[in-house]
Each structure stands twice: as structure tokens, then as C-alpha cells.
Design an enzyme around this catalytic site. Structure first.
Site, short mmCIF file in Angstrom:
data_model
loop_
_atom_site.label_atom_id
_atom_site.label_comp_id
_atom_site.label_asym_id
_atom_site.label_seq_id
_atom_site.Cartn_x
_atom_site.Cartn_y
_atom_site.Cartn_z
N TRP A 161 -6.30 6.71 2.07
CA TRP A 161 -5.91 6.38 0.69
C TRP A 161 -6.72 7.28 -0.24
O TRP A 161 -7.53 8.10 0.24
CB TRP A 161 -6.15 4.89 0.39
CG TRP A 161 -5.06 4.33 -0.49
CD1 TRP A 161 -5.10 4.16 -1.84
CD2 TRP A 161 -3.76 3.91 -0.06
NE1 TRP A 161 -3.90 3.64 -2.28
CE2 TRP A 161 -3.06 3.48 -1.21
CE3 TRP A 161 -3.12 3.85 1.17
CZ2 TRP A 161 -1.76 3.01 -1.18
CZ3 TRP A 161 -1.82 3.37 1.23
CH2 TRP A 161 -1.15 2.96 0.07
N ASP A 162 -6.52 7.12 -1.54
CA ASP A 162 -7.24 8.02 -2.44
C ASP A 162 -8.68 7.59 -2.67
O ASP A 162 -9.40 8.20 -3.46
CB ASP A 162 -6.51 8.21 -3.78
CG ASP A 162 -6.22 6.92 -4.52
OD1 ASP A 162 -6.63 5.85 -4.02
OD2 ASP A 162 -5.58 6.98 -5.59
N TRP A 163 -9.13 6.57 -1.97
CA TRP A 163 -10.54 6.16 -2.00
C TRP A 163 -11.08 5.92 -0.58
O TRP A 163 -12.19 5.43 -0.43
CB TRP A 163 -10.73 4.88 -2.81
CG TRP A 163 -9.61 3.90 -2.66
CD1 TRP A 163 -8.65 3.61 -3.59
CD2 TRP A 163 -9.27 3.09 -1.51
NE1 TRP A 163 -7.75 2.69 -3.09
CE2 TRP A 163 -8.11 2.35 -1.83
CE3 TRP A 163 -9.84 2.93 -0.26
CZ2 TRP A 163 -7.51 1.46 -0.94
CZ3 TRP A 163 -9.25 2.05 0.64
CH2 TRP A 163 -8.09 1.33 0.29
N ASN A 198 2.70 -3.82 -3.71
CA ASN A 198 1.93 -3.06 -4.70
C ASN A 198 2.68 -1.80 -5.10
O ASN A 198 2.86 -0.89 -4.29
CB ASN A 198 0.56 -2.67 -4.12
CG ASN A 198 -0.20 -1.73 -5.06
OD1 ASN A 198 -0.76 -2.15 -6.06
ND2 ASN A 198 -0.19 -0.43 -4.74
N GLU A 199 3.17 -1.77 -6.33
CA GLU A 199 3.70 -0.59 -7.01
C GLU A 199 4.99 -0.03 -6.43
O GLU A 199 5.41 1.07 -6.80
CB GLU A 199 2.63 0.53 -7.07
CG GLU A 199 1.41 0.13 -7.89
CD GLU A 199 0.38 1.23 -8.05
OE1 GLU A 199 -0.53 1.05 -8.89
OE2 GLU A 199 0.48 2.25 -7.35
N GLU A 218 -4.31 -3.70 -12.96
CA GLU A 218 -5.01 -2.53 -12.42
C GLU A 218 -5.32 -1.58 -13.56
O GLU A 218 -4.46 -1.28 -14.37
CB GLU A 218 -4.18 -1.78 -11.38
CG GLU A 218 -4.27 -2.27 -9.97
CD GLU A 218 -3.71 -1.25 -8.97
OE1 GLU A 218 -3.84 -0.03 -9.22
OE2 GLU A 218 -3.13 -1.68 -7.95
#
Length: 879
Positions: free
Chosen positions: A190-192, A456-457, A554
Site C-alpha cells: 500500500w502507499d504506507w 473503502n473508496e 479520511e
């Protein structure tokens, strides 16, 4: 408006009986890779990566570049095996099952060399009938297939049309086609976070043997009779009846503290049977309700349910009973188009304050009870009342929700679908159906969970065309979206849990999304539902860039974790902001540049000639930037709760992204990997305070709003002080007349043109002065002391380099830091390295010569250790 009334019971345990036995297969297993070249012992619950590390065959997977170095582990096909002897006579039992609470993920299961089933869903519970193959001495094998290879195969087999995205952005260094496997979505990167697509038996595994019948599931549904003003309860029990004849008996339900005991006669026919009981709780008994943190107690009542059945079979369940109602209010607002979007708990409107939860580790066997309690205690210690369990991770372990029940943390529970479109072939839907039905049964008893969200999204991804789908093809994907989240997941939720609301996505427009046939033209509308908002280019100190939405679920900004956290997984050559390691660890495209850009808008960047000093100073500055940005945005949402401005407002929730970290890397988190508080988390303790004064400017006028989450009105005063940067004595101060702050509101308390404020305070200019303010009553502080910068700190005039000293003493288990400064010091950061614990406040503006701060250690330490590790930084130290 939809009304959801809830009486919840959290399962605590069950007594064993003479007619059923359970044998755990936890502990040591054997693990081997695909070609048999590597064999090793491994623990269950656990995963291959952990087993390899425990045997010294690999380093810590988080060290430096090991997420790439150990990619081979996830690409191999591993086998778990075990031989065991059952310590009871198997022939005496009519039915024997193998129960697997969690398998990660794709496997074929052999029991005594007979294939008994397959798994393809990390989130499902599996039960296999082994009555005809079990012996006194047995062997079991789980032959895993790489989830990465399986996902690629499933994607390739889906030939009718593409289901995007195929792969994550290159900067994430991840794996492809994660949407084709029912596994923790962020395990492919993921981006983290890193890519560690684990394999293993990640939850409990056991043998269950029984005669006559067995209680498989035990769930509860609340009923509240508004006209009679009394609680009732439906208890639903699912049995597997293996007797050839009907099984009769009685059920005794007892809740002693509510003076409730009721007895029911039942008869179970052979096969899978459901028993529904209706329990009445007298309205003459006072029932204490469960409240979120900061709003009341988390009262629960012990309940026992005893099944006394034919053949001397007794089955007893114990439970914790919680009473509370939840309503999601979507109704017209005067002066604004659209609908409200807020929650009432026990009839009281609650502003949801909190953050978003991601998995606490890539390897779930490392997530201990102690770590969960540490992280969740940090939630309430920062005055939060809500966590959103994000849909790209996992449905958390039972203990997570039990702790949320205990601590009063409301949970917004996503189903595990995130940032992707998903297939809807029958096999995929069947797997999802089993997953969702099981998770509803497992989790519905928790009072902490207040809403289900489908994904989510994904609505936003579809309607904002993240994946560049042609207009002519869009109906195919809309149909798939509605099939998965509406016709399947929503229907399962409505059938299995009528006690709390459900929305199809986040962000979504709620009732408006329903009206638009389940996909809104703009899922991020300020007039409906919730929003997700990210903007790394606009000035985050300018509150006008933020959406005046109904609910912000968020939003956030990145920062780097502290040096003491990074040091554990890096080497000396990694310690610079532009090192290969620093670039590798950043999984958000342009993230490091965005942090420096945003910091540079208001701060001078570090200027040391020492590379290590520059690295540490840059880490500090990114945390200052993140904390100040999220503070500004959160305070904007909190002060918008009671007003409509330009037809927008009535904001009733602020959940910043994100609470915790999955590894040691730059991210949006306020808690570092392991639980250390970043500056943002200390700021959250203040900007989420139940009573808070919020300062801001509009058209060169300075305003202070009072924000209250309290249930009652309180009389108080507002004190406003102005300091020059060059003096520890205020140049002017003002105390308002006593006023009544209404509970549950945000109102303007103070208004003054900035020019008038500067004139009134003598020699002040925007660049030379700073404003602080607080709420009090009878010399008692009721709120944190807040502040407002009249200019960017990089333009501050008179700001001197502060010499800050600390005298450390011990009082019981707590340590006292008596601080003294030679000058006004912004963003004072106290650090004790790797010593676990937190301060009572940190990152603060020090405008007085002395200040006392407490340190709460999480493990035993000493005054000497703290003195050796202590370091203090303020803003001018990095110039």
C-alpha cells in the site's frame, strides 16, 4: 431517518460438557517449501515469514530492503503438516470436525492423506467433517499455493473483461491482482506499507467431537419497544443435531443484575437447526447504557444461557450484555441542500472524533494482546471516541473489539474491499457470502461497532473513473458493483444484523447514493454522507481549502517516524532524507517532496552541515508540519458542527488518516510502529479535547470559537493572551465576561479585527507576536491552551534560540520533568529515544519560563535511564 436500536452481548466463553470435546492443534508444526529443499518447524498460529525468522533463516523482514530481498518467500508454495494423537477414544463420538478459524489463504487440506477440502479466503472460518477419516493417530497437511500466483491465475482466467487495477503503483514495490484473492488487500503493498503476502495458519485450529448435538453459533438481536419503553432480546442459536431422534430440553436465560431469569422449552429435530428465543427485560428495572468514551460509562451485565437437553447434555454460554442504541441521522437541514449525516448514541448526537485503523503488523502473529491494549489505550488517552477499521486490512481479532467495548471506542467497520473493482463470478461471490455471513455472526455482539460499510473508496474509484474505463463499458462495472455490495453484502447484513446501519461505501452519499441507484455522480459531496479529502499542494494553514462537509472520515498529511524507530531497521548509510533507504521506504509517489514543500510554506528548512543532524531535524520538522496541518483541519471540522455557511456545514465527524503504522516508514500515522506517539498524537489529545477554544482568521478578523462535546451547559470565561516572540511575559491579555457554553455546540466566543488586536497590544506586529487562549472557571483550567500564529514562524521577528533544561524526578510509577526555558519556544519536543512511554503533553508552545510535564512509562525504567536518553528540541534548534 433510520432508527437502529441495539442491545448487544459479547461472548465470553462456554463450558465444556460430557457430550463434546475439543482438542487444540496449536503449537509446533512442520513447514516445507515447494521443492522440499527447505524444512523447518513453525508455530501455529503463525506464518512462514515468522517461522523462517524464528529459525534464523532470514533477518527481520522489516530491516532495510528485506521486503524485496524476501519476495521469494511469498512466491513459493509452502506446506504445513503435523502428526498427532488424539487423547480420547474417537470411536465414541458421532461427529468429528476439523475447525480452522483462519487460513492464509489458498490451500488444499489433507487429513490422513485424504483430501477433505480447500480454502480460498483468509477471512472465513472453515469446518470440515472428518468423522470417517479420523483415527487415534493422525496426520494433517495444508498445501498452500502462493497467493500472488493464485491471484495472477484468477485474473488471467477472467477473460470477459479487465477488473482494474492490475498492479499497484511502482513506488509501492508490490504485487499484482490482489482484488482476485480474498486476502488482506494491503499485504500486496500500500502507499504506507510493504508487500508481504504471507502464507500460514493465522488463527486457531482444533478438533471438535460431539454426540447428540453441538452449538455452532450463538448470536443476539436486539428489539426495543418504544411504546412500552422496554428492552427485549432475540437469542439465535444454531445447532448441528447428530442424534437420529428429536432432542428436547429447556433453556434458562439469566441476567442477575437485571433480575431477569426466563425458561423456555425447546425441541431440536435432526440436522442443522436454529432456535430463536425472545427475552423480555422488565421496564421496572433501571438499565444502564453503554456510552462512547467521554460521554459516560461502558456498563455491561453478565448473562448466562444454559441449555439442558436430553441425554444429560448441558451447554452453557456466558456473555457480557451491553445496552445502547445507534441511529444514523440523514434528514434535511435548514439553509442547506442535501441531508445531515451524523450518529445518535442513546438518543444523543455524538461528534465522532478519531482516526483510521490499519493492521498493526504485516505478520499478525506479532500483534500481541499487550500491543493491542497499548494502541487502543492511546486512542482514548488522546480524547478519541472512534476508530474506522479500514477496508484494506483485516477484520480484527476478537480482543480488538473486546477492548473497544471496554474502552468506549466506537468502531466504523468496513468490509474488506478497498481501492479496486472486484470480480463477481459465482465462485468469488460464494466465497464472499461465506466470509460476510461469518463476520456478521462473529462481530455483531459488540456495542462498539456502530456501522457497517461495504468498502473503502470503490464507489469513488468507479464514478470518478480512477481506472480510465470507457463510457460504453462503465455499465458493466456498475452492475458488478451493485451485485457485490448491494445484492450480496447489503442483503446479508440486513438479514443477519438489523441492529446497526449499513452504507455501501466510504466515501458515499448515504441516502442520496441509494436514490441514485447505488452509485452517486459525486460520492465526495459536501451535502451528503462522508468525504475523504487529501491536498498536499494547497497551504494546510488555510482552513478555506478544506471541505465543509457533513462528515470527514479520511484526511491527513505524512510525516517521518522518529529516528529511534527508524534506527532499528536501518544502517548508518541510510540516515539521510535522500538516501536509497529513505526513497525505498516512501511508498507514496512524491511523498518526501510533498512534506518538504508543505513544511517550507511556513518554516525554514534545516540548515545544519552535519548530515545526521539534518536528517534528525528534517524528521522533527515533518512531524511539526503534519501535526500543525491536521490540527488546523480538525479544528475546522469541529467548529463547523453547529453552523451552515454558504449552504455547507453541520460537520459531525473527524477521523483523520491514519492512527497506526504497519512498519517503520513515512506515513500519515500519529502512532509509530510499536506505539510511540508522534507529535500529531499529542496534538490530537488537545484538538479532540471535550472543551476546546479554536482560533482562526477570516477577512483579517480573528475569531475564537468554543467547541463542546459535553452533555451539559457550563459557565466559564475565555482568556486571551498575546506574547511577543522575544519575551516570556505577555504584552497584553483579556478575559471575557462569564458566559454559558452550551453542551454539544460550537459557537463564536470572541471576534476582533487583527489590526485592532495588534494596536491594543502596543508594539505588536503579525511577525512579532503570537496569541494563546484557554477556557477556565474559578481559576480551574477547563480546556487545553490553544494558540494562533499571526504569521508563518519562518517570518517571526524576535524569536530567539531557547535554552531548555529539565530536572527529572520520580513520583511512584510516573516521572516528572520540570522544564525551564530562556525564551519563548515553539514546538518543544521532548524525546527519550526508545524508552517506551508517553508524555502528558509534547510539541507545545512554551510561553512561560517553567512548565511541568509528566512521563508515563509503559515498561519499568529509571531516572538515570531517562536522563541518559533525554533530548529536547524546539523550532530554532534546527536553524
Amino acid at each position: 431517518m433510520r432508527l437502529h436500536l441495539l442491545l448487544l452481548l459479547a461472548l465470553c466463553g462456554a463450558g465444556t460438557t460430557a457430550a463434546e470435546l475439543s482438542y487444540s492443534l496449536r503449537g509446533n508444526w512442520s513447514i516445507c517449501n515447494g521443492n522440499g529443499s527447505l524444512e523447518l518447524p513453525g508455530a501455529v498460529p503463525g506464518c512462514v515469514h515468522s517461522a523462517l525468522f524464528q529459525q534464523g533463516l532470514i533477518q527481520d523482514s522489516y530491516y532495510r530492503f528485506n521486503d524485496l530481498n524476501y519476495r521469494w518467500v511469498s512466491l513459493d508454495n509452502w506446506t504445513y503438516s503435523k502428526e498427532f494423537k488424539i487423547p480420547f477414544e474417537i470411536s465414541k463420538w458421532q461427529k468429528v470436525n476439523l475447525i480452522l478459524e483462519g487460513v492464509d489463504t489458498v490451500s488444499k487440506i489433507l487429513f490422513n492423506e485424504v483430501t477433505i477440502g480447500e480454502t480460498d479466503n483468509m477471512f472465513n472460518r472453515y469446518s470440515f467433517d472428518i468423522t470417517n477419516v479420523v483415527r487415534d493417530v493422525n496426520s494433517i497437511e495444508l498445501r498452500f499455493q502462493s497467493a500472488v500466483l493464485y491471484a495472477a491465475q484468477q485474473s488471467k482466467a477472467h477473460t470477459r473483461y479487465q477488473v482494474p487495477p492490475d498492479c499497484p503503483p511502482l513506488v509501492q514495490k508490490g504485487e499484482c491482482h490482489v482484488n482476485f484473492v480474498r486476502k488482506e488487500q494491503c499485504s500486496f503493498s500500500w502507499d504506507w506499507g510493504p508487500s508481504f503476502p504471507t502464507q500460514g495458519i493465522w488463527k486457531d485450529v482444533r478438533i471438535e467431537a460431539y454426540n447428540i448435538c453441538h452449538l455452532n453459533y450463538f448470536t443476539f438481536s436486539p428489539i426495543y419497544d418504544k411504546s412500552a419503553q422496554e428492552w427485549n432480546l432475540e437469542i439465535e442459536s444454531t445447532f448441528d443435531v447428530v442424534s437420529s431422534k428429536p432432542v428436547g430440553g429447556q433453556v434458562i436465560v439469566a441476567i442477575p443484575k437485571l433480575q431477569t431469569q426466563q425458561t423456555y422449552s425447546i425441541e431440536l429435530q435432526p440436522g442443522k437447526r436454529i432456535v430463536e428465543l425472545f427475552v423480555n427485560i422488565s421496564k421496572n428495572i433501571t438499565v444502564e447504557t453503554w456510552w462512547p468514551h467521554g460521554h459516560g460509562n461502558q456498563t455491561g451485565y453478565n448473562m448466562t444461557v444454559l441449555f439442558e437437553l436430553d441425554g444429560g447434555l448441558n451447554i452453557e454460554k456466558s456473555a457480557k450484555v451491553y445496552f445502547r442504541t445507534v441511529e444514523l441521522i440523514e434528514e434535511p437541514i435548514k439553509g442547506s441542500p442535501g441531508l445531515s449525516f451524523y450518529f445518535k448514541i442513546n438518543g444523543f448526537p455524538i461528534f465522532l472524533k478519531g482516526s483510521n485503523w490499519i493492521p498493526a503488523d504485516s505478520f499478525q502473529d506479532r500483534v500481541t494482546s499487550e500491543l493491542l491494549r497499548l494502541l487502543l489505550q492511546s486512542v482514548v488517552d488522546a480524547n478519541m471516541n472512534t476508530l474506522r477499521v479500514w477496508g484494506g486490512g483485516i477484520y480484527e481479532q476478537d480482543e480488538f473489539y473486546e477492548l473497544c467495548d471496554e474502552l468506549g471506542i466506537m468502531v466504523w467497520q468496513d468490509f474488506m474491499f478497498a481501492c479496486a473493482l472486484y470480480p463477481t463470478d459465482q465462485g468469488f461471490l460464494d466465497s464472499v457470502t461465506a466470509e460476510v455471513a461469518y463476520q456478521i455472526k462473529r462481530l455483531k455482539s459488540h456495542p462498539s461497532i456502530i456501522i457497517w460499510s461495504g468498502n473503502n473508496e470503490n464507489e469513488e474509484a468507479l464514478m470518478m473513473n480512477w481506472y480510465h474505463i470507457s463510457f460504453t463499458d462503465r455499465p458493466i462495472y456498475i452492475k458488478d458493483y451493485v451485485t457485490l455490495y448491494v445484492k450480496n453484502i447489503r442483503e446479508l447484513v440486513l438479514a443477519g444484523d438489523k441492529s446497526r446501519p449499513f452504507i455501501t461505501s466510504s466515501p458515499t452519499n448515504g441516502a442520496e447514493t441509494v436514490a441514485e441507484a447505488w452509485v452517486s455522480q459525486n460520492p465526495n459531496s459536501n451535502y451528503f454522507g462522508d468525504v475523504h479529502f487529501y491536498d498536499y499542494i494547497s497551504d494546510c494553514w488555510n482552513w478555506k481549502v478544506f471541505p465543509k462537509a457533513r462528515f470527514a472520515s479520511e484526511y491527513g498529511y505524512q510525516s517521518w517516524p522518529s529516528f529511534s524507530t527508524l534506527e532499528k531497521v536501518s544502517s548508518t548509510e541510510d540516515w539521510s532524507f535522500n538516501s536509497k533507504f529513505s526513497l525505498h521506504r516512501q511508498h507514496h509517489e512524491g511523498g518526501n517532496k510533498q512534506m518538504l514543500y508543505q513544511a517550507g510554506l511556513h518554516f525554514k528548512l534545516p540548515q545544519s552541515t552535519d548530515p545526521l543532524r539534518t536528517f534528525k531535524d528534517t524528521i522533527y520538522l515533518t512531524q511539526v508540519m503534519q501535526a500543525q496541518c491536521v490540527k488546523t483541519e480538525t479544528e475546522f471540522y469541529r467548529r463547523s458542527r453547529s453552523e451552515i455557511v454558504d449552504q455547507q456545514g453541520h460537520t459531525m465527524g473527524a477521523l483523520y488518516w491514519q492512527l497506526n503504522d504497519i512498519w517503520q516508514a513515512p506515513s500519515w500515522a500519529s502512532l509509530e510502529y510499536g506505539g510511540k506517539w508522534k507529535m500529531l498524537h499529542y496534538f490530537a489529545q488537545n484538538f479532540f479535547a471535550p472543551l476546546l477554544p479554536v482560533g482562526f482568521e477570516n477577512e483579517n478578523t480573528f475569531y475564537i470559537y468554543g467547541v463542546s462535546d459535553l452533555h451539559s451547559d457550563y459557565s466559564m470565561t475565555l482568556s486571551v493572551r498575546v506574547h511577543t516572540w522575544s519575551s516570556l511575559e505577555p504584552v497584553c491579555s483579556r478575559v471575557t465576561e462569564r458566559f454559558v457554553m452550551k453542551g454539544g455546540e460550537a459557537v463564536c466566543l470572541y471576534e476582533e479585527p487583527v489590526s485592532e488586536l495588534l494596536r491594543r497590544c502596543g508594539n505588536c506586529t503579525r511577525e512579532s507576536c503570537v496569541v494563546s487562549f484557554y477556557l477556565s472557571a474559578d481559576h480551574e483550567l477547563l480546556s487545553p491552551t490553544n494558540y494562533h500564529f499571526l504569521s508563518s514562524p519562518k517570518e517571526a521577528v524576535g524569536l530567539c534560540k531557547a535554552q531548555i533544561t529539565a530536572i527529572i524526578s520520580q513520583q511512584g510509577d510516573i516521572f516528572v520533568f520540570d522544564l525551564e526555558t530562556s525564551a519563548v519556544a515553539p514546538f518543544v519536543w521532548l524525546d527519550v529515544g526508545s524508552i517506551p512511554g508517553r508524555f502528558s503533553d509534547n510539541g507545545f508552545l512554551m510561553t512561560e519560563k517553567t512548565r511541568t510535564i509528566l512521563f508515563y512509562p509503559w515498561e519499568p525504567t529509571s531516572k538515570n535511564e531517562l536522563e541518559q536518553s533525554f533530548h529536547v528540541t524546539s523550532l530554532t534548534d534546527i536553524y
